[in-house]
Design a protein around this motif. Structure first.
Motif, PDB file in Angstrom:
ATOM      1  N   ARG A 105      -4.626  44.570  59.370  1.00  0.00           N
ATOM      2  CA  ARG A 105      -3.404  45.116  59.985  1.00  0.00           C
ATOM      3  C   ARG A 105      -2.596  44.013  60.675  1.00  0.00           C
ATOM      4  O   ARG A 105      -1.376  43.950  60.558  1.00  0.00           O
ATOM      5  N   GLY A 106      -3.302  43.136  61.408  1.00  0.00           N
ATOM      6  CA  GLY A 106      -2.618  42.058  62.115  1.00  0.00           C
ATOM      7  C   GLY A 106      -1.928  41.086  61.174  1.00  0.00           C
ATOM      8  O   GLY A 106      -0.794  40.662  61.426  1.00  0.00           O
ATOM      9  N   TYR A 107      -2.585  40.732  60.088  1.00  0.00           N
ATOM     10  CA  TYR A 107      -1.973  39.811  59.148  1.00  0.00           C
ATOM     11  C   TYR A 107      -0.842  40.476  58.364  1.00  0.00           C
ATOM     12  O   TYR A 107       0.092  39.801  57.938  1.00  0.00           O
ATOM     13  N   PHE A 108      -0.900  41.793  58.176  1.00  0.00           N
ATOM     14  CA  PHE A 108       0.233  42.487  57.568  1.00  0.00           C
ATOM     15  C   PHE A 108       1.459  42.364  58.467  1.00  0.00           C
ATOM     16  O   PHE A 108       2.560  42.116  57.994  1.00  0.00           O
ATOM     17  N   VAL A 109       1.255  42.533  59.764  1.00  0.00           N
ATOM     18  CA  VAL A 109       2.383  42.429  60.694  1.00  0.00           C
ATOM     19  C   VAL A 109       2.923  41.000  60.707  1.00  0.00           C
ATOM     20  O   VAL A 109       4.142  40.783  60.722  1.00  0.00           O
ATOM     21  N   ARG A 110       2.016  40.004  60.679  1.00  0.00           N
ATOM     22  CA  ARG A 110       2.465  38.609  60.676  1.00  0.00           C
ATOM     23  C   ARG A 110       3.293  38.274  59.446  1.00  0.00           C
ATOM     24  O   ARG A 110       4.206  37.463  59.512  1.00  0.00           O
ATOM     25  N   ASP A 124      -3.597  52.675  53.256  1.00  0.00           N
ATOM     26  CA  ASP A 124      -4.300  53.947  53.327  1.00  0.00           C
ATOM     27  C   ASP A 124      -5.788  53.657  53.274  1.00  0.00           C
ATOM     28  O   ASP A 124      -6.333  53.367  52.208  1.00  0.00           O
ATOM     29  N   PHE A 125      -6.446  53.705  54.440  1.00  0.00           N
ATOM     30  CA  PHE A 125      -7.868  53.403  54.537  1.00  0.00           C
ATOM     31  C   PHE A 125      -8.675  54.639  54.146  1.00  0.00           C
ATOM     32  O   PHE A 125      -8.573  55.678  54.794  1.00  0.00           O
ATOM     33  N   ALA A 126      -9.484  54.516  53.103  1.00  0.00           N
ATOM     34  CA  ALA A 126     -10.372  55.608  52.693  1.00  0.00           C
ATOM     35  C   ALA A 126     -11.623  55.585  53.571  1.00  0.00           C
ATOM     36  O   ALA A 126     -11.831  54.666  54.361  1.00  0.00           O
ATOM     37  N   THR A 171      -5.912  51.483  49.835  1.00  0.00           N
ATOM     38  CA  THR A 171      -4.837  51.489  48.855  1.00  0.00           C
ATOM     39  C   THR A 171      -3.527  51.116  49.532  1.00  0.00           C
ATOM     40  O   THR A 171      -3.266  51.504  50.674  1.00  0.00           O
ATOM     41  N   VAL A 172      -2.722  50.357  48.821  1.00  0.00           N
ATOM     42  CA  VAL A 172      -1.392  49.983  49.297  1.00  0.00           C
ATOM     43  C   VAL A 172      -0.419  50.988  48.694  1.00  0.00           C
ATOM     44  O   VAL A 172      -0.265  51.067  47.479  1.00  0.00           O
ATOM     45  N   VAL A 202       7.479  59.172  59.120  1.00  0.00           N
ATOM     46  CA  VAL A 202       6.901  59.183  57.778  1.00  0.00           C
ATOM     47  C   VAL A 202       5.666  58.292  57.761  1.00  0.00           C
ATOM     48  O   VAL A 202       5.517  57.389  58.580  1.00  0.00           O
ATOM     49  N   ASP A 203       4.774  58.555  56.809  1.00  0.00           N
ATOM     50  CA  ASP A 203       3.495  57.857  56.762  1.00  0.00           C
ATOM     51  C   ASP A 203       3.542  56.585  55.926  1.00  0.00           C
ATOM     52  O   ASP A 203       2.504  56.021  55.624  1.00  0.00           O
ATOM     53  N   ARG A 204       4.721  56.157  55.550  1.00  0.00           N
ATOM     54  CA  ARG A 204       4.849  54.925  54.779  1.00  0.00           C
ATOM     55  C   ARG A 204       6.198  54.265  55.090  1.00  0.00           C
ATOM     56  O   ARG A 204       7.112  54.932  55.538  1.00  0.00           O
ATOM     57  N   PRO A 205       6.303  52.963  54.853  1.00  0.00           N
ATOM     58  CA  PRO A 205       7.574  52.291  55.140  1.00  0.00           C
ATOM     59  C   PRO A 205       8.625  52.659  54.096  1.00  0.00           C
ATOM     60  O   PRO A 205       8.314  52.830  52.920  1.00  0.00           O
ATOM     61  N   VAL A 206       9.864  52.811  54.532  1.00  0.00           N
ATOM     62  CA  VAL A 206      10.965  53.091  53.611  1.00  0.00           C
ATOM     63  C   VAL A 206      12.023  52.003  53.745  1.00  0.00           C
ATOM     64  O   VAL A 206      12.247  51.467  54.825  1.00  0.00           O
ATOM     65  N   GLN A 207      12.637  51.681  52.620  1.00  0.00           N
ATOM     66  CA  GLN A 207      13.708  50.703  52.598  1.00  0.00           C
ATOM     67  C   GLN A 207      14.938  51.350  51.970  1.00  0.00           C
ATOM     68  O   GLN A 207      14.827  52.256  51.142  1.00  0.00           O
ATOM     69  N   PHE A 208      16.100  50.841  52.363  1.00  0.00           N
ATOM     70  CA  PHE A 208      17.373  51.321  51.827  1.00  0.00           C
ATOM     71  C   PHE A 208      17.936  50.208  50.953  1.00  0.00           C
ATOM     72  O   PHE A 208      18.176  49.101  51.420  1.00  0.00           O
TER      73      PHE A 208
END
Length: 161
Positions: free
Chosen positions: A64-69, A78-80, A95-96, A150-156
């Motif tokens: 999670r930390g490296y995703f933010v970086r 999505d952690f199973a 899953t991404v 929402v449970d996922r990032p959205v882009q425009f």
């Protein structure tokens, strides 16, 4: 007519870069010394194998930390549930999330329609297209979508006049 698309995409090359950073940090940290922790990335799935649940949770926090970086949204992960693996280890598949699924698309369409804006929404596969006569209406629709939980990032993307 002005329009834009709402998508949910995660750059898989950046995911690889983030996982490489996690692997480097695991190799240098003292609390992981002598433990068997591996990260595998295949398409949209990341497999984490760790010695026990505690190390698995630490690897989750590192990911999670490296995703933010790397400027990726950790909501895309999505952690199973973790499961027992061979050799007294624990395995977890992450899953991404890619694309907007039907339920999320319907909730976004409902929220935009409930806002009483003069825009039209259309579901196009794993994307959403919003069209309207005025640019201001489209920007108000963007703010409505940003305000949703929402449970996922959205882009425009593809904003056209």
């Amino acid at each position: 007519m002005p329009s834009f698309d709402i998508v949910s995409k995660t750059d898989l090359a950046e995911v690889d870069n983030a996982l490489d950073g996690v692997r480097r940090e695991i190799g240098t940290r003292f609390d992981f010394k002598g433990s068997k922790v591996t990260l595998e990335h295949k398409e949209a799935a990341i497999t984490i194998i760790a010695d026990d649940e505690m190390k698995l949770r630490q690897v989750q926090e590192l990911v999670r930390g490296y995703f933010v970086r790397r400027k990726l949204d950790p909501k895309a992960l999505d952690f199973a549930d973790s499961e027992r693996a061979s050799g007294n280890t624990v395995r977890q598949v992450v899953t991404v999330k890619q694309g907007i699924d039907r339920e999320l698309a319907k909730s976004v369409v409902k929220a935009v329609k409930d806002s009483k804006l003069k825009v039209q929404t259309a579901i196009q596969g794993d994307e959403l297209r919003i069209t309207g006569k005025k640019r201001d209406d489209l920007q108000a629709a963007m703010n409505v979508v940003r305000g949703l939980e929402v449970d996922r990032p959205v882009q425009f993307i593809n904003f056209r006049d």
